[in-house]
Design an enzyme around this catalytic site. Sequence first.
Site, PDB file in Angstrom:
ATOM      1  N   CYS A 106      58.879 -11.881  97.490  1.00 21.06           N
ATOM      2  CA  CYS A 106      58.982 -10.529  97.646  1.00 21.06           C
ATOM      3  C   CYS A 106      59.643  -9.672  96.675  1.00 21.06           C
ATOM      4  O   CYS A 106      58.898  -9.656  95.651  1.00 21.06           O
ATOM      5  CB  CYS A 106      59.536 -10.254  99.153  1.00 21.06           C
ATOM      6  SG  CYS A 106      58.881  -8.582  99.757  1.00 21.06           S
ATOM      7  N   HIS A 209      56.391 -13.475 102.884  1.00 21.59           N
ATOM      8  CA  HIS A 209      57.837 -14.226 103.110  1.00 21.59           C
ATOM      9  C   HIS A 209      57.482 -15.542 103.496  1.00 21.59           C
ATOM     10  O   HIS A 209      57.763 -15.561 105.080  1.00 21.59           O
ATOM     11  CB  HIS A 209      58.606 -13.379 104.165  1.00 21.59           C
ATOM     12  CG  HIS A 209      59.446 -12.284 103.375  1.00 21.59           C
ATOM     13  ND1 HIS A 209      60.583 -12.491 102.905  1.00 21.59           N
ATOM     14  CD2 HIS A 209      59.177 -10.799 103.179  1.00 21.59           C
ATOM     15  CE1 HIS A 209      61.075 -11.216 102.083  1.00 21.59           C
ATOM     16  NE2 HIS A 209      60.194 -10.186 102.201  1.00 21.59           N
ATOM     17  N   GLU A 211      59.442 -17.984 103.825  1.00 19.32           N
ATOM     18  CA  GLU A 211      60.732 -18.681 104.602  1.00 19.32           C
ATOM     19  C   GLU A 211      60.734 -18.370 105.923  1.00 19.32           C
ATOM     20  O   GLU A 211      60.996 -18.969 106.648  1.00 19.32           O
ATOM     21  CB  GLU A 211      62.008 -18.335 103.677  1.00 19.32           C
ATOM     22  CG  GLU A 211      62.597 -16.950 103.934  1.00 19.32           C
ATOM     23  CD  GLU A 211      61.451 -15.821 103.242  1.00 19.32           C
ATOM     24  OE1 GLU A 211      60.640 -16.086 102.808  1.00 19.32           O
ATOM     25  OE2 GLU A 211      61.926 -14.833 103.653  1.00 19.32           O
TER      26      GLU A 211
END
Length: 237
Positions: A106, A209, A211
Amino acid sequence: MKPIIGITASYNHEKNTYFSPGEYIQAVESAGGFPLQLLPLGVDKIAAYLELIDGLLLTGGPDVDPVYYGEDPQPAVEKLSPERDAVEIPLTQKALSTGLPIFAICRGMQVLNVAAGGSIIQDICKNGNVAIKHTQQAPRWHGTHSIQIKEGTVLSEILAEKEIRVNSFHHQALKEIPANCYISAHSQDGIIEGIEFKGLTNVLGVQWHPECMYSTDPHSQKLFSWFVEQAKKPPRG
Ligand code: MN
């Protein structure tokens, strides 16, 4: 010894607090890395950070100050973090020049692009002509838009897919990318969702994202596993 993954940390001005969202730390640890927070304390720390780490995880966060790509801020620019910019941009330049594995997420991909000489669309709704919602209001783990992955890229090799669904939390996007860079993925409305560098097979930037999708999404797990494997390889030179 597990490879040490430097994770760029954030700074909250109002609370005078340094922090990292747990998802980055947990995804790195689950993938077999040793997470280490890199605090934005000044350029004099960069050499020590590079001595310590085997891989650099550039995390999400506020907008990059447009001064770093030669522009003044348009009204739609959101929060900035001068402390992070001041450390992360030269840290990334040094990491690129020494062949350190980089996974940029990002804002991290935007830092990677600007550090290498690229620029940013300051607000994709105002001047990007987007047709897709890139600031989703669905849960963070939920993929809301598709991306098309270019064949022959590192991303395509890791995921073995032509199209996947990703989450989306960005009001900015990459504009110009440096000559030594190429696009690995984009969304249907033409927004750049992934970049890589010619001749550097251990550097990956993504606009989404992974994660936040790590615990439920095999593609996100593959990305972090790939990154930790890169960090296990002995340094170049
Ligand atoms: Mn998006």
